[in-house]
Design an enzyme around this catalytic site. Structure first.
Site, PDB file in Angstrom:
ATOM      1  N   ASP A 179       0.820  -0.706   0.449  1.00 29.75           N
ATOM      2  CA  ASP A 179      -0.374   0.348   0.398  1.00 29.75           C
ATOM      3  C   ASP A 179       1.020   1.278   0.149  1.00 29.75           C
ATOM      4  O   ASP A 179       1.605   1.848   1.285  1.00 29.75           O
ATOM      5  CB  ASP A 179      -0.570  -0.118   0.889  1.00 29.75           C
ATOM      6  CG  ASP A 179      -1.734   1.190   1.069  1.00 29.75           C
ATOM      7  OD1 ASP A 179      -1.424   2.681   0.631  1.00 29.75           O
ATOM      8  OD2 ASP A 179      -3.131   0.949   2.082  1.00 29.75           O
ATOM      9  N   HIS A 180       1.271   1.756  -1.275  1.00 32.97           N
ATOM     10  CA  HIS A 180       2.428   2.881  -1.215  1.00 32.97           C
ATOM     11  C   HIS A 180       2.228   3.880  -0.043  1.00 32.97           C
ATOM     12  O   HIS A 180       3.032   4.628  -0.006  1.00 32.97           O
ATOM     13  CB  HIS A 180       2.301   3.140  -2.697  1.00 32.97           C
ATOM     14  CG  HIS A 180       1.305   4.318  -3.749  1.00 32.97           C
ATOM     15  ND1 HIS A 180       0.084   3.955  -3.927  1.00 32.97           N
ATOM     16  CD2 HIS A 180       0.998   5.397  -2.981  1.00 32.97           C
ATOM     17  CE1 HIS A 180      -1.113   4.789  -3.949  1.00 32.97           C
ATOM     18  NE2 HIS A 180      -0.313   5.728  -3.839  1.00 32.97           N
ATOM     19  N   HIS A 197      -5.875   2.709   1.253  1.00 31.18           N
ATOM     20  CA  HIS A 197      -5.788   3.829   1.322  1.00 31.18           C
ATOM     21  C   HIS A 197      -5.936   4.656   3.301  1.00 31.18           C
ATOM     22  O   HIS A 197      -5.460   5.041   3.941  1.00 31.18           O
ATOM     23  CB  HIS A 197      -5.410   4.770   0.436  1.00 31.18           C
ATOM     24  CG  HIS A 197      -4.139   4.339  -1.014  1.00 31.18           C
ATOM     25  ND1 HIS A 197      -3.108   2.993  -0.796  1.00 31.18           N
ATOM     26  CD2 HIS A 197      -4.886   4.690  -1.960  1.00 31.18           C
ATOM     27  CE1 HIS A 197      -3.302   2.640  -1.431  1.00 31.18           C
ATOM     28  NE2 HIS A 197      -4.143   3.666  -2.263  1.00 31.18           N
TER      29      HIS A 197
END
Length: 495
Positions: free
Chosen positions: A179-180, A242
């Protein structure tokens, strides 16, 4: 974990795709530039397109030059790149890949450590991982790790199926779900702001906090992702991963130690404490939107239903706002408001923590309005913290005025601030899974989101499109907070 220069072969499936081009190759180059990669590393690009090692190296060189805006003169770095054209369903193709990896590892003296990065469509995940195991690519003298991009499933049921498939070949400890957002500097700073500051942690509860707002807005539309996005929507694309990850970091209890397992354990507790949405609750707690035509940065843009590869009668949401309640001792009664959308006024990700007013504010008598205290965590594009306080106006009167205490992270570090993928790749190479999502987090997130998806899938949104491109979303999103006596704080810093 403490190996400063990890030695590994990174195998990128989908090496000719957009993610590898924009994020992975430039991130690997930056790690090399900073001395975080030993000379004992290699990158093997895997995709269907025909490439030789030379043509692939030329392609990688161009992508890095495009990303860094400077000429890549270090030919030594590029010599670590190789290419293999793969048919995902062909056993022989994996045998040939294994032979290539063995040769490369001998050449660069890499001790059998392999990262398999699946930067491609998830429908191939199960096929690829089973072949990696059956053809011996995971049977090395070193460690093997699997990196997976979102979406991890389309709902809880499909995520469980995908997880079971992958777990046939890799253990949970070997799976790194990216999950950047968890690689972003100021998202990682949330824990430090909370747990390293005596002025915040004692106040971080329902006695002192009125509400918390998380906004992630984009000015872009769906671009060339219309086909994917029309089957996903903002809820699955942004909220399930996110947004809920940021909620978990903001609401978690202090971990016993700063270890991967302890931090994950506290995050999972938050996700499990989210008040479940019944079908009747969805309309009360959540708002969906879809952008129509409008003006963004002075340019006229089309509505979502006119975008390429989008159904002209699409029911897919491009905006979500929600009110989340966490039913535990610390947060009972405190609303966490989230909103995310495309084609909004500006690109910004911000967290606003609004503190409660003091019980009897003496200055209401002398001032028209006393500003609430706010802690703003700027995640992107600016990185930093702003604390909004009240002070006396200059002059003889005792009127108050709001003031700001600012810390700008990327103003100081500037271009040296690591990109999210750079940090996450390095963490993976070192075996640090703290900033990757565990299966328990994925499952808890889908459990929360699924009832909302079901209601929206089965109910036609008759008012779509319901916000203009270039606005901050539909009016109902404002009403969501107004019912509780609050309002969205603006993103431009003028509170």
């Amino acid at each position: 974990m403490n190996d400063v220069q990890p030695k590994a072969t990174i195998v990128i499936f989908g090496a000719t795709g957009d993610l590898a081009k924009r994020k992975l190759f430039p991130s690997i180059y930056k790690l090399y530039q900073k001395g975080k990669l030993a000379e004992q590393f290699a990158v093997v690009g895997v995709a269907r397109r025909p490439h030789t090692d030379e043509s692939f190296r030329h392609y990688v060189k161009e992508t890095i030059e495009e990303a860094t805006k400077q000429e890549l003169i270090d030919e030594k770095f590029i010599s670590h790149f190789y290419y293999h054209s793969l048919d995902a369903t062909n056993t022989q193709s994996y045998e040939q890949l294994n032979e290539l990896l063995t040769r490369v590892e001998e050449q660069f003296h890499i001790p059998g450590n392999r990262i398999f990065y699946l930067a491609m469509a998830p429908e191939f995940f199960g096929t690829i991982t089973s072949h990696l195991k059956s053809e011996g690519l995971t049977a090395t003298n070193g460690w093997t790790r699997l990196v997976i991009e979102k979406p991890f499933g389309h709902d809880l049921q499909s995520a469980q199926r995908l997880n079971e498939e992958i777990r046939q070949s890799f253990s949970e400890e070997q799976i790194f779900r990216i999950d950047h957002y968890l690689g972003k500097e100021m998202v990682q700073n949330i824990e430090v702001i909370r747990f390293a500051n005596a002025i915040f942690e004692p106040l971080w509860n329902n006695r002192f906090i009125a509400n918390i707002q998380i906004t992630s807005s984009e000015t872009l539309g769906v671009e060339d992702r219309g086909r994917y996005y029309d089957h996903s929507g903002a809820l699955r694309d942004m909220v399930q991963n996110h947004m809920l990850q940021m909620v978990a970091l903001l609401a978690m209890e202090p971990p016993i130690k700063l270890t991967t397992d302890d931090i994950r354990s506290e995050k999972v507790k938050v996700l499990r404490a989210l008040r479940p949405m019944t079908h009747d609750d969805v309309e009360t707690y959540f708002v969906r939107g879809q952008y129509g035509r409008g003006i963004v940065r002075g340019q006229q843009v089309v509505g979502y239903r006119e975008e390429h590869s989008v159904d002209p009668n699409s029911n897919t949401e491009t905006f979500v706002a929600g009110k989340l309640m966490i039913d535990n001792f610390r947060w009972a009664g405190v609303p966490f408001y989230i909103r995310t959308g495309k084609r909004m006024t500006e690109k910004s990700t911000k967290i606003v923590v609004q503190f409660k007013d003091v019980p009897m504010n003496l200055y209401y008598r002398t001032s028209e309005h006393v500003h609430p205290n706010l802690l703003v965590i700027h995640i992107q594009p600016d990185e930093g913290i702003t604390l909004h306080l009240n002070a006396k106006k200059s002059g003889e009167s005792m009127k108050t005025t709001p003031i700001k205490l600012d810390y700008c992270n990327n103003c100081i570090d500037g271009i040296n601030t690591p990109e999210a993928y750079e940090k996450l790749l390095y963490d993976c190479m070192r075996g640090d899974a703290t900033n990757f999502t565990h299966w328990d987090e994925v499952a808890a997130s889908w459990s929360f989101v699924d009832p909302i998806s079901e209601v929206w899938a089965n109910t036609k949104a008759v008012d779509f499109p319901n916000y203009e491109a270039g606005s901050m979303g539909p009016k109902k999103a404002d009403e969501l907070l107004q019912k509780d006596g609050f309002h969205w704080w603006p993103l431009n810093g003028t509170m």
